[in-house]
Design a protein around this motif. Structure first.
Motif, PDB file in Angstrom:
ATOM      1  N   VAL A 188     -16.773   8.518   5.407  1.00 43.41           N
ATOM      2  CA  VAL A 188     -17.010   7.573   4.322  1.00 43.41           C
ATOM      3  C   VAL A 188     -16.215   6.318   4.656  1.00 43.41           C
ATOM      4  O   VAL A 188     -15.008   6.383   4.906  1.00 43.41           O
ATOM      5  CB  VAL A 188     -16.576   8.146   2.960  1.00 43.41           C
ATOM      6  N   VAL A 189     -16.900   5.206   4.693  1.00 46.38           N
ATOM      7  CA  VAL A 189     -16.275   3.914   4.965  1.00 46.38           C
ATOM      8  C   VAL A 189     -16.443   3.085   3.701  1.00 46.38           C
ATOM      9  O   VAL A 189     -17.568   2.850   3.251  1.00 46.38           O
ATOM     10  CB  VAL A 189     -16.948   3.207   6.161  1.00 46.38           C
ATOM     11  N   THR A 190     -15.315   2.685   3.126  1.00 43.16           N
ATOM     12  CA  THR A 190     -15.372   1.887   1.907  1.00 43.16           C
ATOM     13  C   THR A 190     -14.553   0.617   2.080  1.00 43.16           C
ATOM     14  O   THR A 190     -13.471   0.640   2.660  1.00 43.16           O
ATOM     15  CB  THR A 190     -14.899   2.702   0.679  1.00 43.16           C
ATOM     16  N   PHE A 191     -15.095  -0.474   1.622  1.00 46.55           N
ATOM     17  CA  PHE A 191     -14.418  -1.766   1.666  1.00 46.55           C
ATOM     18  C   PHE A 191     -13.827  -2.016   0.288  1.00 46.55           C
ATOM     19  O   PHE A 191     -14.504  -1.836  -0.720  1.00 46.55           O
ATOM     20  CB  PHE A 191     -15.412  -2.867   2.054  1.00 46.55           C
ATOM     21  N   TRP A 192     -12.555  -2.437   0.246  1.00 44.49           N
ATOM     22  CA  TRP A 192     -11.861  -2.547  -1.031  1.00 44.49           C
ATOM     23  C   TRP A 192     -10.853  -3.684  -1.048  1.00 44.49           C
ATOM     24  O   TRP A 192     -10.503  -4.242  -0.009  1.00 44.49           O
ATOM     25  CB  TRP A 192     -11.149  -1.228  -1.347  1.00 44.49           C
ATOM     26  N   ALA A 193     -10.393  -3.993  -2.253  1.00 42.12           N
ATOM     27  CA  ALA A 193      -9.319  -4.962  -2.479  1.00 42.12           C
ATOM     28  C   ALA A 193      -8.531  -4.494  -3.695  1.00 42.12           C
ATOM     29  O   ALA A 193      -9.056  -3.783  -4.553  1.00 42.12           O
ATOM     30  CB  ALA A 193      -9.894  -6.355  -2.722  1.00 42.12           C
ATOM     31  N   SER A 194      -7.282  -4.915  -3.779  1.00 44.07           N
ATOM     32  CA  SER A 194      -6.415  -4.471  -4.870  1.00 44.07           C
ATOM     33  C   SER A 194      -6.851  -5.002  -6.230  1.00 44.07           C
ATOM     34  O   SER A 194      -6.538  -4.416  -7.260  1.00 44.07           O
ATOM     35  CB  SER A 194      -4.965  -4.884  -4.595  1.00 44.07           C
ATOM     36  N   ASN A 207      -9.454  -2.652   3.813  1.00 46.65           N
ATOM     37  CA  ASN A 207      -9.016  -3.696   2.894  1.00 46.65           C
ATOM     38  C   ASN A 207      -9.458  -5.059   3.401  1.00 46.65           C
ATOM     39  O   ASN A 207      -9.355  -5.346   4.594  1.00 46.65           O
ATOM     40  CB  ASN A 207      -7.492  -3.645   2.754  1.00 46.65           C
ATOM     41  N   ILE A 208      -9.926  -5.909   2.483  1.00 46.96           N
ATOM     42  CA  ILE A 208     -10.450  -7.218   2.875  1.00 46.96           C
ATOM     43  C   ILE A 208      -9.511  -8.364   2.519  1.00 46.96           C
ATOM     44  O   ILE A 208      -9.872  -9.525   2.665  1.00 46.96           O
ATOM     45  CB  ILE A 208     -11.835  -7.464   2.263  1.00 46.96           C
ATOM     46  N   ASP A 256       1.742  -5.062   2.376  1.00 50.09           N
ATOM     47  CA  ASP A 256       2.417  -4.657   1.139  1.00 50.09           C
ATOM     48  C   ASP A 256       1.705  -3.475   0.488  1.00 50.09           C
ATOM     49  O   ASP A 256       2.343  -2.515   0.047  1.00 50.09           O
ATOM     50  CB  ASP A 256       2.477  -5.824   0.150  1.00 50.09           C
ATOM     51  N   LEU A 257       0.386  -3.538   0.428  1.00 53.57           N
ATOM     52  CA  LEU A 257      -0.388  -2.458  -0.183  1.00 53.57           C
ATOM     53  C   LEU A 257      -0.242  -1.155   0.589  1.00 53.57           C
ATOM     54  O   LEU A 257      -0.054  -0.085  -0.002  1.00 53.57           O
ATOM     55  CB  LEU A 257      -1.870  -2.842  -0.261  1.00 53.57           C
ATOM     56  N   ALA A 258      -0.343  -1.235   1.897  1.00 54.87           N
ATOM     57  CA  ALA A 258      -0.236  -0.034   2.729  1.00 54.87           C
ATOM     58  C   ALA A 258       1.133   0.608   2.556  1.00 54.87           C
ATOM     59  O   ALA A 258       1.247   1.837   2.448  1.00 54.87           O
ATOM     60  CB  ALA A 258      -0.497  -0.371   4.192  1.00 54.87           C
ATOM     61  N   GLN A 259       2.170  -0.205   2.515  1.00 54.48           N
ATOM     62  CA  GLN A 259       3.517   0.329   2.340  1.00 54.48           C
ATOM     63  C   GLN A 259       3.658   1.004   0.981  1.00 54.48           C
ATOM     64  O   GLN A 259       4.277   2.063   0.870  1.00 54.48           O
ATOM     65  CB  GLN A 259       4.551  -0.780   2.481  1.00 54.48           C
ATOM     66  N   THR A 310      -7.046   7.107   5.138  1.00 52.16           N
ATOM     67  CA  THR A 310      -6.774   6.168   6.219  1.00 52.16           C
ATOM     68  C   THR A 310      -7.062   4.770   5.702  1.00 52.16           C
ATOM     69  O   THR A 310      -8.197   4.454   5.339  1.00 52.16           O
ATOM     70  CB  THR A 310      -7.644   6.490   7.445  1.00 52.16           C
ATOM     71  N   LEU A 311      -6.033   3.962   5.642  1.00 54.53           N
ATOM     72  CA  LEU A 311      -6.164   2.579   5.190  1.00 54.53           C
ATOM     73  C   LEU A 311      -6.152   1.667   6.402  1.00 54.53           C
ATOM     74  O   LEU A 311      -5.288   1.793   7.267  1.00 54.53           O
ATOM     75  CB  LEU A 311      -5.005   2.203   4.262  1.00 54.53           C
ATOM     76  N   THR A 312      -7.102   0.749   6.447  1.00 53.27           N
ATOM     77  CA  THR A 312      -7.125  -0.237   7.515  1.00 53.27           C
ATOM     78  C   THR A 312      -7.314  -1.623   6.919  1.00 53.27           C
ATOM     79  O   THR A 312      -7.681  -1.774   5.756  1.00 53.27           O
ATOM     80  CB  THR A 312      -8.245   0.028   8.545  1.00 53.27           C
ATOM     81  N   HIS A 313      -7.062  -2.614   7.757  1.00 50.47           N
ATOM     82  CA  HIS A 313      -7.257  -4.002   7.380  1.00 50.47           C
ATOM     83  C   HIS A 313      -8.357  -4.577   8.257  1.00 50.47           C
ATOM     84  O   HIS A 313      -8.460  -4.238   9.429  1.00 50.47           O
ATOM     85  CB  HIS A 313      -5.959  -4.796   7.578  1.00 50.47           C
TER      86      HIS A 313
END
Length: 149
Positions: A36-42, A71-72, A80-83, A92-95
């Motif tokens: 599952v690949v999801t694109f997101w923002a805080s 994350n976009i 900051d979000l990943a930390q 798995t969080l990526t940028h």
């Protein structure tokens, strides 16, 4: 909800962004699993709700399902979000460095989620949904997991 499902899945793009430690990920690292690949923002409420639901599902079947949340936002915001999220969120969080993944996956707005089958094809795509649709997304992922290889 904008959704697309095909009889013969198109191959999924390869690029999945860069982790907080600088590692580039691609879909070949998840071969044989549902991805599952999801694109997101805080600032995206449905995205944040979705991350929790996807994490719960992944924890049930970790050898069969992988979730990569791309994350976009800016690199600094992602760091900051990943930390803040990584110790308690087991996804798995990526940028998306320089929007490479957004271009490859043709993402123009969020939330935007792709379900990739075990063979690497895009089995479903959902965009522009709200939090009320998350149970339906989870059910669709569960069906994909139950499908024969």
């Amino acid at each position: 909800m904008g959704a697309r499902a095909q009889a013969a899945p198109l191959p999924a793009p390869v690029v999945l962004g860069q982790t907080a430690t600088g590692q580039w990920l691609d879909k070949t690292q998840y071969q044989g699993r549902v991805l599952v690949v999801t694109f997101w923002a805080s600032w995206c409420a449905p995205c944040l709700a979705e991350l929790s639901a996807l994490e719960r599902l992944q924890m049930q079947v970790p050898t069969q399902l992988a979730v990569v949340a791309i994350n976009i936002e800016s690199a600094a915001r992602f760091a900051d979000l990943a930390q803040a999220l990584q110790p308690r969120l087991q996804l798995t969080l990526t940028h998306d460095h320089q929007a490479r993944a957004q271009r490859a996956w043709q993402v123009r707005r969020i939330p935007h989620l792709f379900m990739v089958d075990r063979a690497g094809g895009v089995a479903a795509e959902h965009r522009g949904y709200d939090e009320s649709m998350i149970p339906a997304l989870v059910a669709q992922i569960e069906a994909l997991l139950a499908a024969p290889d």
